[in-house]
Design a protein around this motif. Structure first.
Motif, PDB file in Angstrom:
ATOM      1  N   THR A   1      -1.798   5.702   1.746  1.00  0.00           N
ATOM      2  CA  THR A   1      -3.008   4.885   1.693  1.00  0.00           C
ATOM      3  C   THR A   1      -3.102   4.075   2.985  1.00  0.00           C
TER       4      THR A   1
ATOM      5  N   LEU B   1       0.872  -1.173   0.000  1.00  0.00           N
ATOM      6  CA  LEU B   1       0.000   0.000   0.000  1.00  0.00           C
ATOM      7  C   LEU B   1       0.907   1.220   0.000  1.00  0.00           C
TER       8      LEU B   1
ATOM      9  N   GLU C   1     -17.201   3.206  -3.144  1.00  0.00           N
ATOM     10  CA  GLU C   1     -16.512   1.934  -2.987  1.00  0.00           C
ATOM     11  C   GLU C   1     -16.075   1.503  -4.374  1.00  0.00           C
TER      12      GLU C   1
ATOM     13  N   LEU D   1      -7.908   7.271   0.973  1.00  0.00           N
ATOM     14  CA  LEU D   1      -8.015   5.962   0.343  1.00  0.00           C
ATOM     15  C   LEU D   1      -7.757   4.881   1.391  1.00  0.00           C
TER      16      LEU D   1
ATOM     17  N   ARG E   1      -8.034   0.640   1.894  1.00  0.00           N
ATOM     18  CA  ARG E   1      -8.330  -0.686   1.342  1.00  0.00           C
ATOM     19  C   ARG E   1      -9.050  -1.501   2.410  1.00  0.00           C
ATOM     20  N   THR E   2     -10.194  -2.084   2.026  1.00  0.00           N
ATOM     21  CA  THR E   2     -11.012  -2.820   2.983  1.00  0.00           C
ATOM     22  C   THR E   2     -11.021  -4.328   2.745  1.00  0.00           C
TER      23      THR E   2
ATOM     24  N   VAL F   1     -13.165   5.170  -0.906  1.00  0.00           N
ATOM     25  CA  VAL F   1     -12.451   6.319  -1.467  1.00  0.00           C
ATOM     26  C   VAL F   1     -13.225   7.596  -1.168  1.00  0.00           C
TER      27      VAL F   1
ATOM     28  N   LYS G   1      -9.458  -6.244  -5.166  1.00  0.00           N
ATOM     29  CA  LYS G   1      -9.084  -5.387  -4.045  1.00  0.00           C
ATOM     30  C   LYS G   1     -10.148  -4.303  -3.938  1.00  0.00           C
TER      31      LYS G   1
ATOM     32  N   TYR H   1     -11.735  -0.850  -2.095  1.00  0.00           N
ATOM     33  CA  TYR H   1     -11.319   0.383  -1.427  1.00  0.00           C
ATOM     34  C   TYR H   1     -12.527   1.246  -1.104  1.00  0.00           C
TER      35      TYR H   1
END
Length: 195
Positions: free
Chosen positions: A45, A41, A131, A156, A158-159, A74, A70, A72
């Motif tokens: 981020t 990352l 998303e 940003l 990432r989930t 945002v 992936k 995210y």
């Protein structure tokens, strides 16, 4: 069985264990020996980063050919509109390539941790959230995609990576999960020619 570390990387932390400029790194948070990040990352981020001590699993997760999705969250400058979301879903022209189609949807502002330092706010310009799920991993791709459709990224996170999800991990926290080891690849023998 192998183990994998799910780590919520804070803003301003490098996705590596050393830095000759003294910036925060994974070594400030991850103390298990012999594990390495499966992917990365950017410094600015936040969110899910996977680490493992299983080289085959690390390769399986991070190799571009695997194309693990992936996801995210945002935050963008401006009110994201349906036409921008449609462009993200079709694929966006970046300098060198058109991105693969993404899954994109508007989100209400999520209830998440405050960022340190906070995102800059302008009284006259609203922000919104979306998303975005991609299967590629080009350099700063999400930021470049939202900018290309007229909505610069402000934050940003990432989930998810594949089936691994950030869940309720706070910044700097980690969770260890056991996974089946990636199968070792066998070398193919050359075919014998029939005489």
């Amino acid at each position: 069985m192998s183990s994998i570390i799910l780590f919520n990387k804070p803003y301003g932390v490098l996705s590596q264990f050393t830095d000759d400029r003294g910036r925060p790194t994974l070594a400030d948070y991850i103390h298990q020996k012999g594990c390495y990040a499966a992917g990365r990352l950017d410094f600015d981020t936040e969110g899910l980063l996977l680490l493992t001590d299983d080289g085959a699993l690390q390769h399986q997760i991070s190799h571009p050919r695997q194309k693990l999705p992936k996801t995210y969250r945002v935050q963008v400058e401006g009110e994201i509109d349906p036409s921008a979301l449609a462009r993200l879903r079709r694929g966006v022209q970046l300098k060198e390539v058109v991105t693969e189609p993404a899954r994109a949807r508007a989100l209400p502002a999520p209830d998440i941790w405050p960022r340190v330092p906070p995102v800059r706010e302008r009284k006259s310009i609203p922000t919104s959230w979306l998303e975005l799920t991609i299967r590629e991993g080009r350099n700063r791709q999400v930021r470049r995609m939202t900018a290309a459709v007229g909505f610069p990224t402000l934050r940003l996170i990432r989930t998810a990576i594949g089936n691994w999800k950030l869940g309720d991990l706070a910044p700097g926290e980690q969770r260890i999960e056991e996974v089946f080891a990636a199968p070792a690849k066998r070398k193919r023998r050359p075919r014998r020619r029939k005489s």
